[in-house]
Design a protein around this motif. Structure first.
Motif, PDB file in Angstrom:
ATOM      1  N   ILE A  64       0.838  -1.198   0.000  1.00 49.68           N
ATOM      2  CA  ILE A  64       0.000   0.000   0.000  1.00 49.68           C
ATOM      3  C   ILE A  64       0.872   1.246   0.000  1.00 49.68           C
ATOM      4  N   PHE A  65       1.937   1.248   0.800  1.00 50.27           N
ATOM      5  CA  PHE A  65       2.820   2.406   0.873  1.00 50.27           C
ATOM      6  C   PHE A  65       3.469   2.694  -0.482  1.00 50.27           C
ATOM      7  N   VAL A  66       3.953   1.670  -1.154  1.00 50.97           N
ATOM      8  CA  VAL A  66       4.582   1.860  -2.467  1.00 50.97           C
ATOM      9  C   VAL A  66       3.557   2.367  -3.483  1.00 50.97           C
ATOM     10  N   ILE A  67       2.352   1.820  -3.449  1.00 48.05           N
ATOM     11  CA  ILE A  67       1.292   2.277  -4.348  1.00 48.05           C
ATOM     12  C   ILE A  67       0.951   3.736  -4.061  1.00 48.05           C
ATOM     13  N   GLU A  68       0.904   4.093  -2.788  1.00 51.70           N
ATOM     14  CA  GLU A  68       0.597   5.480  -2.425  1.00 51.70           C
ATOM     15  C   GLU A  68       1.686   6.443  -2.880  1.00 51.70           C
ATOM     16  N   ILE A  69       2.938   6.032  -2.849  1.00 51.30           N
ATOM     17  CA  ILE A  69       4.023   6.877  -3.352  1.00 51.30           C
ATOM     18  C   ILE A  69       3.812   7.158  -4.836  1.00 51.30           C
ATOM     19  N   ALA A  70       3.464   6.131  -5.597  1.00 52.25           N
ATOM     20  CA  ALA A  70       3.217   6.309  -7.033  1.00 52.25           C
ATOM     21  C   ALA A  70       2.010   7.220  -7.264  1.00 52.25           C
ATOM     22  N   ILE A  71       0.951   7.044  -6.483  1.00 54.68           N
ATOM     23  CA  ILE A  71      -0.239   7.889  -6.618  1.00 54.68           C
ATOM     24  C   ILE A  71       0.103   9.336  -6.298  1.00 54.68           C
ATOM     25  N   TYR A  72       0.840   9.553  -5.206  1.00 51.75           N
ATOM     26  CA  TYR A  72       1.224  10.912  -4.817  1.00 51.75           C
ATOM     27  C   TYR A  72       2.052  11.578  -5.920  1.00 51.75           C
ATOM     28  N   ALA A  73       3.045  10.862  -6.425  1.00 48.83           N
ATOM     29  CA  ALA A  73       3.907  11.425  -7.465  1.00 48.83           C
ATOM     30  C   ALA A  73       3.103  11.773  -8.712  1.00 48.83           C
ATOM     31  N   ARG A  74       2.228  10.889  -9.113  1.00 52.00           N
ATOM     32  CA  ARG A  74       1.431  11.137 -10.320  1.00 52.00           C
ATOM     33  C   ARG A  74       0.494  12.337 -10.145  1.00 52.00           C
ATOM     34  N   LEU A  75      -0.219  12.374  -9.027  1.00 54.98           N
ATOM     35  CA  LEU A  75      -1.171  13.465  -8.803  1.00 54.98           C
ATOM     36  C   LEU A  75      -0.462  14.810  -8.618  1.00 54.98           C
ATOM     37  N   MET A  76       0.675  14.813  -7.928  1.00 55.11           N
ATOM     38  CA  MET A  76       1.387  16.078  -7.734  1.00 55.11           C
ATOM     39  C   MET A  76       2.043  16.544  -9.038  1.00 55.11           C
ATOM     40  N   ASN A  77       2.508  15.614  -9.871  1.00 53.63           N
ATOM     41  CA  ASN A  77       3.037  16.016 -11.181  1.00 53.63           C
ATOM     42  C   ASN A  77       1.942  16.648 -12.028  1.00 53.63           C
ATOM     43  N   LYS A  78       0.736  16.072 -11.960  1.00 54.68           N
ATOM     44  CA  LYS A  78      -0.401  16.641 -12.671  1.00 54.68           C
ATOM     45  C   LYS A  78      -0.726  18.043 -12.162  1.00 54.68           C
ATOM     46  N   LYS A  79      -0.721  18.210 -10.853  1.00 53.24           N
ATOM     47  CA  LYS A  79      -1.004  19.512 -10.245  1.00 53.24           C
ATOM     48  C   LYS A  79       0.104  20.513 -10.586  1.00 53.24           C
ATOM     49  N   ASP A  80       1.354  20.064 -10.612  1.00 43.67           N
ATOM     50  CA  ASP A  80       2.457  20.939 -10.992  1.00 43.67           C
ATOM     51  C   ASP A  80       2.268  21.473 -12.410  1.00 43.67           C
ATOM     52  N   LEU A  81       1.893  20.588 -13.317  1.00 44.44           N
ATOM     53  CA  LEU A  81       1.662  21.024 -14.701  1.00 44.44           C
ATOM     54  C   LEU A  81       0.498  22.009 -14.775  1.00 44.44           C
ATOM     55  N   GLU A  82      -0.542  21.763 -13.993  1.00 37.69           N
ATOM     56  CA  GLU A  82      -1.700  22.654 -13.966  1.00 37.69           C
ATOM     57  C   GLU A  82      -1.307  24.060 -13.523  1.00 37.69           C
ATOM     58  N   TYR A  83      -0.373  24.151 -12.579  1.00 37.98           N
ATOM     59  CA  TYR A  83       0.062  25.444 -12.057  1.00 37.98           C
ATOM     60  C   TYR A  83       1.304  25.982 -12.758  1.00 37.98           C
ATOM     61  N   GLY A  84       1.813  25.253 -13.726  1.00 39.81           N
ATOM     62  CA  GLY A  84       2.973  25.714 -14.467  1.00 39.81           C
ATOM     63  C   GLY A  84       4.278  25.600 -13.689  1.00 39.81           C
ATOM     64  N   ILE A  85       4.347  24.620 -12.798  1.00 38.66           N
ATOM     65  CA  ILE A  85       5.556  24.403 -12.002  1.00 38.66           C
ATOM     66  C   ILE A  85       6.342  23.275 -12.640  1.00 38.66           C
ATOM     67  N   TYR A  86       7.572  23.567 -13.004  1.00 39.17           N
ATOM     68  CA  TYR A  86       8.412  22.586 -13.655  1.00 39.17           C
ATOM     69  C   TYR A  86       9.718  22.471 -12.894  1.00 39.17           C
ATOM     70  N   GLU A  87      10.210  21.256 -12.741  1.00 33.19           N
ATOM     71  CA  GLU A  87      11.516  21.059 -12.143  1.00 33.19           C
ATOM     72  C   GLU A  87      12.555  21.169 -13.247  1.00 33.19           C
ATOM     73  N   GLU A  88      13.571  21.943 -12.971  1.00 28.27           N
ATOM     74  CA  GLU A  88      14.638  22.077 -13.955  1.00 28.27           C
ATOM     75  C   GLU A  88      15.683  21.016 -13.696  1.00 28.27           C
ATOM     76  N   ALA A  89      16.107  20.371 -14.762  1.00 29.97           N
ATOM     77  CA  ALA A  89      17.114  19.322 -14.643  1.00 29.97           C
ATOM     78  C   ALA A  89      18.467  19.963 -14.374  1.00 29.97           C
ATOM     79  N   LYS A  90      19.210  19.379 -13.414  1.00 27.33           N
ATOM     80  CA  LYS A  90      20.552  19.884 -13.111  1.00 27.33           C
ATOM     81  C   LYS A  90      21.543  19.191 -14.018  1.00 27.33           C
ATOM     82  N   LYS A  91      22.491  19.952 -14.496  1.00 29.16           N
ATOM     83  CA  LYS A  91      23.513  19.378 -15.386  1.00 29.16           C
ATOM     84  C   LYS A  91      24.785  19.135 -14.639  1.00 29.16           C
TER      85      LYS A  91
END
Length: 91
Positions: A64-91
């Motif tokens: 359940i914990f591993v599934i919840e991590i995947a759910i959290y990541a997916r939903l927060m990535n969706k919310k980030d895109l909705e708000y225009g928040i992008y993580e910049e890749a470090k080089k």
């Protein structure tokens, strides 16, 4: 990070807290209530030779914990895109 208005920041934070709280409550129920308090009652049910209470305590809460991590990541990535928040890749 996107330039968000105070209202957008508040809305984003409320969503994050609500999502986190919901996922933690689910994990608490599975881990402590089903895997702990109600384990003896659930052990009366046997699946594939293992008592259900034991299985939930040993494997179910981790799954359940591993599934919840995947759910959290997916939903927060969706919310980030909705708000225009992008993580910049470090080089």
């Amino acid at each position: 990070m996107a330039n968000l208005t105070p209202e957008q920041r508040e809305s984003y934070w409320r969503y994050n807290v609500k999502l986190t709280t919901t996922l933690l409550v689910i994990w608490f129920v599975v881990t402590y209530l089903l895997g702990g308090i109600f384990a003896a009652k659930l052990n009366e049910i046997v699946i594939l030779g293992f008592p259900l209470g034991y299985y939930i305590a040993a494997q179910g809460s981790l799954a359940i914990f591993v599934i919840e991590i995947a759910i959290y990541a997916r939903l927060m990535n969706k919310k980030d895109l909705e708000y225009g928040i992008y993580e910049e890749a470090k080089k």
